[in-house]
Design an enzyme around this catalytic site. Structure first.
Site, PDB file in Angstrom:
ATOM      1  N   LEU A 153       1.779   8.705  13.167  1.00  0.00           N
ATOM      2  CA  LEU A 153       2.128  10.134  13.196  1.00  0.00           C
ATOM      3  C   LEU A 153       1.048  10.963  13.856  1.00  0.00           C
ATOM      4  O   LEU A 153       1.344  11.897  14.613  1.00  0.00           O
ATOM      5  CB  LEU A 153       2.402  10.617  11.775  1.00  0.00           C
ATOM      6  CG  LEU A 153       3.781  10.195  11.280  1.00  0.00           C
ATOM      7  CD1 LEU A 153       3.968  10.566   9.824  1.00  0.00           C
ATOM      8  CD2 LEU A 153       4.880  10.819  12.131  1.00  0.00           C
TER       9      LEU A 153
ATOM     10  N   ARG B 152      -3.227  10.762  -8.435  1.00  0.00           N
ATOM     11  CA  ARG B 152      -3.230   9.295  -8.394  1.00  0.00           C
ATOM     12  C   ARG B 152      -4.459   8.688  -9.050  1.00  0.00           C
ATOM     13  O   ARG B 152      -4.360   7.665  -9.718  1.00  0.00           O
ATOM     14  CB  ARG B 152      -3.168   8.848  -6.942  1.00  0.00           C
ATOM     15  CG  ARG B 152      -1.837   9.154  -6.354  1.00  0.00           C
ATOM     16  CD  ARG B 152      -1.784   8.876  -4.891  1.00  0.00           C
ATOM     17  NE  ARG B 152      -0.453   9.180  -4.422  1.00  0.00           N
ATOM     18  CZ  ARG B 152      -0.057   9.094  -3.172  1.00  0.00           C
ATOM     19  NH1 ARG B 152      -0.912   8.701  -2.247  1.00  0.00           N
ATOM     20  NH2 ARG B 152       1.170   9.391  -2.828  1.00  0.00           N
TER      21      ARG B 152
ATOM     22  N   GLU C  17      -5.497   9.492   9.393  1.00  0.00           N
ATOM     23  CA  GLU C  17      -6.224   8.782   8.341  1.00  0.00           C
ATOM     24  C   GLU C  17      -7.569   8.248   8.839  1.00  0.00           C
ATOM     25  O   GLU C  17      -8.463   7.965   8.037  1.00  0.00           O
ATOM     26  CB  GLU C  17      -5.345   7.639   7.789  1.00  0.00           C
ATOM     27  CG  GLU C  17      -5.885   7.055   6.505  1.00  0.00           C
ATOM     28  CD  GLU C  17      -4.965   6.031   5.838  1.00  0.00           C
ATOM     29  OE1 GLU C  17      -3.748   6.017   6.137  1.00  0.00           O
ATOM     30  OE2 GLU C  17      -5.467   5.252   5.012  1.00  0.00           O
TER      31      GLU C  17
ATOM     32  N   ARG D 217      -6.840  11.812  -2.380  1.00  0.00           N
ATOM     33  CA  ARG D 217      -5.777  12.502  -1.647  1.00  0.00           C
ATOM     34  C   ARG D 217      -4.573  12.713  -2.553  1.00  0.00           C
ATOM     35  O   ARG D 217      -4.163  11.804  -3.270  1.00  0.00           O
ATOM     36  CB  ARG D 217      -5.353  11.679  -0.431  1.00  0.00           C
ATOM     37  CG  ARG D 217      -4.151  12.265   0.283  1.00  0.00           C
ATOM     38  CD  ARG D 217      -3.819  11.510   1.527  1.00  0.00           C
ATOM     39  NE  ARG D 217      -3.246  10.210   1.304  1.00  0.00           N
ATOM     40  CZ  ARG D 217      -1.978   9.979   0.963  1.00  0.00           C
ATOM     41  NH1 ARG D 217      -1.139  10.987   0.763  1.00  0.00           N
ATOM     42  NH2 ARG D 217      -1.548   8.740   0.815  1.00  0.00           N
TER      43      ARG D 217
ATOM     44  N   LEU E 278       0.779  12.583   5.554  1.00  0.00           N
ATOM     45  CA  LEU E 278       1.683  12.857   6.669  1.00  0.00           C
ATOM     46  C   LEU E 278       1.448  14.282   7.162  1.00  0.00           C
ATOM     47  O   LEU E 278       1.424  14.560   8.364  1.00  0.00           O
ATOM     48  CB  LEU E 278       3.136  12.671   6.238  1.00  0.00           C
ATOM     49  CG  LEU E 278       3.497  11.301   5.665  1.00  0.00           C
ATOM     50  CD1 LEU E 278       4.994  11.205   5.391  1.00  0.00           C
ATOM     51  CD2 LEU E 278       3.087  10.180   6.600  1.00  0.00           C
TER      52      LEU E 278
HETATM   53  C1  LIG Z   1       3.367   2.180   1.707  1.00  0.00           C
HETATM   54  C2  LIG Z   1       2.820   3.530   2.043  1.00  0.00           C
HETATM   55  C3  LIG Z   1       3.566   4.668   1.792  1.00  0.00           C
HETATM   56  C4  LIG Z   1       3.052   5.923   2.099  1.00  0.00           C
HETATM   57  N1  LIG Z   1       3.812   7.039   1.837  1.00  0.00           N
HETATM   58  C5  LIG Z   1       3.298   8.251   2.140  1.00  0.00           C
HETATM   59  C6  LIG Z   1       4.057   9.428   1.895  1.00  0.00           C
HETATM   60  O1  LIG Z   1       5.176   9.375   1.396  1.00  0.00           O
HETATM   61  N2  LIG Z   1       3.516  10.616   2.231  1.00  0.00           N
HETATM   62  C7  LIG Z   1       2.282  10.723   2.788  1.00  0.00           C
HETATM   63  O2  LIG Z   1       1.845  11.835   3.081  1.00  0.00           O
HETATM   64  N3  LIG Z   1       1.557   9.622   3.054  1.00  0.00           N
HETATM   65  C8  LIG Z   1       2.033   8.398   2.750  1.00  0.00           C
HETATM   66  N4  LIG Z   1       1.277   7.291   3.012  1.00  0.00           N
HETATM   67  C9  LIG Z   1       0.062   7.422   3.814  1.00  0.00           C
HETATM   68  C10 LIG Z   1       0.440   7.592   5.285  1.00  0.00           C
HETATM   69  O3  LIG Z   1       1.536   6.767   5.575  1.00  0.00           O
HETATM   70  C11 LIG Z   1      -0.675   7.238   6.247  1.00  0.00           C
HETATM   71  O4  LIG Z   1      -1.874   7.823   5.837  1.00  0.00           O
HETATM   72  C12 LIG Z   1      -0.351   7.779   7.632  1.00  0.00           C
HETATM   73  O5  LIG Z   1       0.927   7.337   8.039  1.00  0.00           O
HETATM   74  C13 LIG Z   1      -1.395   7.336   8.650  1.00  0.00           C
HETATM   75  O6  LIG Z   1      -0.986   7.791   9.907  1.00  0.00           O
HETATM   76  P1  LIG Z   1      -1.930   7.614  11.155  1.00  0.00           P
HETATM   77  O7  LIG Z   1      -1.189   8.152  12.321  1.00  0.00           O
HETATM   78  O8  LIG Z   1      -3.260   8.180  10.852  1.00  0.00           O
HETATM   79  O9  LIG Z   1      -2.139   6.031  11.302  1.00  0.00           O
HETATM   80  P2  LIG Z   1      -1.069   4.779  11.433  1.00  0.00           P
HETATM   81  O10 LIG Z   1       0.330   5.203  11.194  1.00  0.00           O
HETATM   82  O11 LIG Z   1      -1.657   3.730  10.594  1.00  0.00           O
HETATM   83  O12 LIG Z   1      -1.180   4.413  12.936  1.00  0.00           O
HETATM   84  C14 LIG Z   1      -2.286   3.747  13.463  1.00  0.00           C
HETATM   85  C15 LIG Z   1      -2.034   3.473  14.917  1.00  0.00           C
HETATM   86  O13 LIG Z   1      -3.254   3.028  15.494  1.00  0.00           O
HETATM   87  C16 LIG Z   1      -3.036   1.862  16.245  1.00  0.00           C
HETATM   88  N5  LIG Z   1      -4.289   1.119  16.241  1.00  0.00           N
HETATM   89  C17 LIG Z   1      -5.129   0.874  15.204  1.00  0.00           C
HETATM   90  N6  LIG Z   1      -6.203   0.215  15.616  1.00  0.00           N
HETATM   91  C18 LIG Z   1      -6.051   0.033  16.937  1.00  0.00           C
HETATM   92  C19 LIG Z   1      -6.847  -0.574  17.925  1.00  0.00           C
HETATM   93  N7  LIG Z   1      -8.015  -1.131  17.655  1.00  0.00           N
HETATM   94  N8  LIG Z   1      -6.363  -0.604  19.199  1.00  0.00           N
HETATM   95  C20 LIG Z   1      -5.167  -0.047  19.498  1.00  0.00           C
HETATM   96  N9  LIG Z   1      -4.404   0.572  18.620  1.00  0.00           N
HETATM   97  C21 LIG Z   1      -4.842   0.605  17.345  1.00  0.00           C
HETATM   98  C22 LIG Z   1      -1.874   1.169  15.582  1.00  0.00           C
HETATM   99  O14 LIG Z   1      -1.243   0.305  16.512  1.00  0.00           O
HETATM  100  C23 LIG Z   1      -1.015   2.373  15.199  1.00  0.00           C
HETATM  101  O15 LIG Z   1      -0.243   2.762  16.308  1.00  0.00           O
HETATM  102  C24 LIG Z   1       1.777   6.039   2.678  1.00  0.00           C
HETATM  103  C25 LIG Z   1       1.015   4.895   2.916  1.00  0.00           C
HETATM  104  C26 LIG Z   1       1.518   3.646   2.574  1.00  0.00           C
HETATM  105  C27 LIG Z   1       0.645   2.454   2.764  1.00  0.00           C
END
Ligand SMILES: Cc1cc2nc3c(=O)[nH]c(=O)nc-3n(C[C@H](O)[C@H](O)[C@H](O)COP(=O)(O)OP(=O)(O)OC[C@H]3O[C@@H](n4cnc5c(N)ncnc54)[C@H](O)[C@@H]3O)c2cc1C
Length: 637
Positions: free
Chosen positions: A43, A330, A425, A435, A441
């Site tokens: 996201l 939590r 994150e 958190r 999100l």
């Molecule tokens: C089961 C579960 C349910 C959840 N439900 C909720 C909820 O209901 N509400 C809420 O607010 N939060 C929720 N969370 C937390 C939330 O989902 C995450 O914190 C959030 O989606 C993280 O988004 P992000 O874009 O930071 O990272 P991510 O969605 O983890 O994306 C990381 C991206 O980085 C890329 N990447 C990583 N390392 C590399 C690398 N070395 N080279 C190239 N690409 C790389 C990956 O391919 C991916 O595209 C939940 C978490 C879990 C585990």
């Protein structure tokens, strides 16, 4: 090196407006001259890439999955917060701000958190405009539910698939820009190093995960949106691929790592059921809206749940926290589950579980209403455990879930390395020591849609960025370093699998740097991690070769980083002798076993600077100044 949080002056509710007024702009015609590297398409990354491309920048977006749509964000179940006050139940930007600061146990930067609350309402508008199918009330308005640590309903949701629907919205916006040629997408590419030239982030080294080719990519700025590192614990609710490599390698290039020990243990996961398990499954916090948490009043009670009369049940959260009940934050819910299980009241074959019971809700609202709200979660639970939660209560236990720590960023989301921005994150920014549910999100999309489009422009307009190409010696040096590490891993050819090392590291982390931490345990953990890491570099067996699709090699590289991160987490936890949020130091608790903060000595962000392999990192402290809120001992009673 800069270590200025660049918090704008002025009253808290004017800071972001005043900051935006002052930021320098890049003209529309000049935007197309800039190449921006976005690593990660969850996201945070997808929203940033789409917004920047829409503005006219050239974006190169990277992810290690086969499609950007498979980022871990897709797993988010419960919802996303926003201060819309649709329920007319007293919500406001100020209240969302306060709940988040308090939820984080007063260890987040006030100004960033206020901005998060301020832009939250715009996120919902943006997503609705994209067609995200949020749940609606009968009359058509968007529905809300309650998450932990708050007394209002401000969580927007799409059944138990909120992350998936939000990511489809952000990904569609990205896909539009891919079609227009403004985003070049690099799936199945793993960033393995950051390239820093004259102190400024100017590129990355990646490995093509299909054929093993190492590649150099240059840009005018690098955005890391690479998610969290809960998989350091081996067993977690995160997708198996989540790792720390991108931010860890940036740390080793000079970016500060902030509050690494601030990790979140989520109270409602399906309990561990055996030694060979490799993954834990979350049961969304939203279930606590209707589910009641309890354990038998008698220790080691082996009767099935339905045979235990109500008067012989301890609804311990409702008993101890009458105001918030099952909706405590939590960290509080997890700690209490651990306490009752440690005392012998736990249920199930291992005694490491508590009940989450929907019997009353089903009697009150009917099965169909419950199915509509949580049907897919119930279905998932039944598939995994073989038990029907409409008939018998779920068994749940805390599990590693989210990492509040991450790379240090200032108010502009820029790290101490100019040109390196960190979103979602992967940064440490908004959640302090704990958190609140549905805030991740919100933060990821706030960063990507509403903060970075402004602050990145300011960097590009003010920094003097000479032209660099991938022929620059810094690219060659980084590429050789990456190649060296890969060759070293493959050369060991030992006897022990990558997976077994990871499992053992996870156990050390869980036992000593998990739900509760002590000085002796943390010191012990550092010794154990060092010994295990040394053994890994002598005895690991990495299968296959470099020039092919090789997941064993991918995992070995990520684990090598987890070892180092694990040690830093313990070091950070050792330094912070207070308890706060999810960081529970056994030496610092109230008489009622609540976390006891020490504001006089620990009201700071820990920002660690890498000093070289096997050297003790240097601790920098960003003092946290609270002007809009008063520091209080958290209470949810
Ligand atoms: C089961 C579960 C349910 C959840 N439900 C909720 C909820 O209901 N509400 C809420 O607010 N939060 C929720 N969370 C937390 C939330 O989902 C995450 O914190 C959030 O989606 C993280 O988004 P992000 O874009 O930071 O990272 P991510 O969605 O983890 O994306 C990381 C991206 O980085 C890329 N990447 C990583 N390392 C590399 C690398 N070395 N080279 C190239 N690409 C790389 C990956 O391919 C991916 O595209 C939940 C978490 C879990 C585990």
């Amino acid at each position: 090196m800069s270590f200025d949080a660049r918090v704008p002056p002025g009253p808290i509710d004017r800071k972001w407006t005043l900051c935006k007024n002052d930021l320098k702009l890049v003209s529309p015609t000049n935007k197309r001259k800039y190449d921006i590297i976005v690593v990660g398409t969850g996201l945070a990354g997808a929203s940033a890439a789409a917004s920047l491309a829409e503005l006219g920048y050239n974006v190169k977006a990277f992810c290690f999955q086969d499609s950007g749509r498979r980022a871990h964000s897709i797993a988010a179940q419960g919802g996303i917060n926003a201060a819309k006050n649709y329920q007319n139940d007293g919500d406001s930007v100020g209240r969302l701000f306060y709940d988040t600061i308090k939820g984080g146990d007063f260890r987040a930067r006030e100004s960033n958190v206020y901005r998060l609350a301020e832009v939250s309402a715009s996120i919902i508008d943006q997503c609705v405009a994209q067609g995200v199918p949020f749940a609606r009330e009968y009359g058509g308005t968007l529905a809300n539910r309650t998450f932990g640590g708050v007394l209002v309903s401000r969580t927007f949701y799409a059944r138990g698939q909120t992350g998936q629907q939000l990511l489809l919205g952000a990904y569609s916006s990205m896909a539009r820009q891919i079609k227009k040629g403004k985003i070049k997408m690099y799936p199945r590419q793993e960033m393995l190093d950051l390239v820093v030239i004259d102190g400024v982030a100017r590129g990355i080294i990646t490995r093509d995960l299909v054929n093993g080719e190492l590649q150099k990519h240059e840009g005018h700025a690098v955005l890391l949106c690479t998610g969290g590192y809960s998989n350091v614990f081996y067993l977690s609710t995160n997708a198996k691929g989540c790792n720390t490599t991108a931010i860890w390698r940036a740390y080793k290039r000079g970016a500060y790592f902030a509050n690494p020990c601030f990790t979140q243990i989520h109270p409602t996961s399906i309990p561990v059921h055996g030694d060979y398990q490799s993954k834990l499954t979350l049961m969304s916090e939203s279930l606590r809206n209707d589910g009641r948490v309890w354990v038998p009043k008698k220790k080691q009670d082996t009767r099935p749940a339905h045979a235990i009369p109500v008067e012989e049940r301890d609804y311990y959260l409702e008993r101890k926290y009458p105001t918030y009940g099952n909706m405590v934050p939590r960290d509080v819910a997890s700690r209490n589950a651990k306490i009752v299980c440690d005392e012998g009241y736990g249920v199930g074959p291992t005694g490491q579980a508590v009940y989450l019971d929907f019997e009353d809700a089903i009697k009150r609202d009917g099965k169909e209403v419950i199915r509509q709200k949580y049907g897919n979660l119930f279905h998932m639970y039944e598939k995994i455990t073989g038990e029907n939660p409409y008939r018998a209560p779920m068994k749940i236990f805390p599990a590693p879930h989210y990492t509040m720590g991450g790379l240090w960023v200032d108010y502009h989301l820029e790290s101490n390395l100019p040109g390196l921005f960190v979103l979602g994150e992967a940064n440490f920014s908004d959640h302090g020591a704990n958190r609140l549910g549905a805030s991740a999100l919100m933060q990821g999309l706030a960063d990507g849609y509403f903060v970075i489009p402004y602050t990145l422009g300011n960097h590009l307009a003010t920094a003097k960025l000479d032209k660099v190409t991938t022929h620059h010696p810094a690219f060659e040096e980084a590429l050789n370093a990456v190649r060296g590490t890969i060759d070293r891993l493959l050369r060991i050819n030992g006897t022990r699998s990558v997976e077994s090392y990871h499992r053992e590291l996870g156990r050390i982390m869980w036992n000593h740097c998990g739900m509760s931490r002590s000085e002796s345990g943390l010191k012990d953990a550092i010794e154990k991690i060092r010994a295990l890491r040394e053994d890994f570099w002598k005895n690991v067996k990495v299968l296959g070769s470099h020039a092919e699709f090789n997941q064993d090699l991918e995992r070995a590289g990520r684990l090598a980083d987890f070892f180092e991160l694990g040690e830093l987490m313990c070091r950070d936890a050792l330094d912070r002798k207070e308890s706060c949020g999810g960081h529970f130091r056994e030496e610092s608790q109230t008489e009622e076993n609540e976390a006891k903060r020490d504001d006089a000595n620990y009201c700071y962000v820990s920002a660690w600077e890498y000093q070289g392999d096997n050297q003790v990192p240097k601790l920098h402290k960003e003092a946290l100044n609270f002007e809009a809120v008063h520091l209080t001992q958290r209470s949810y009673k």
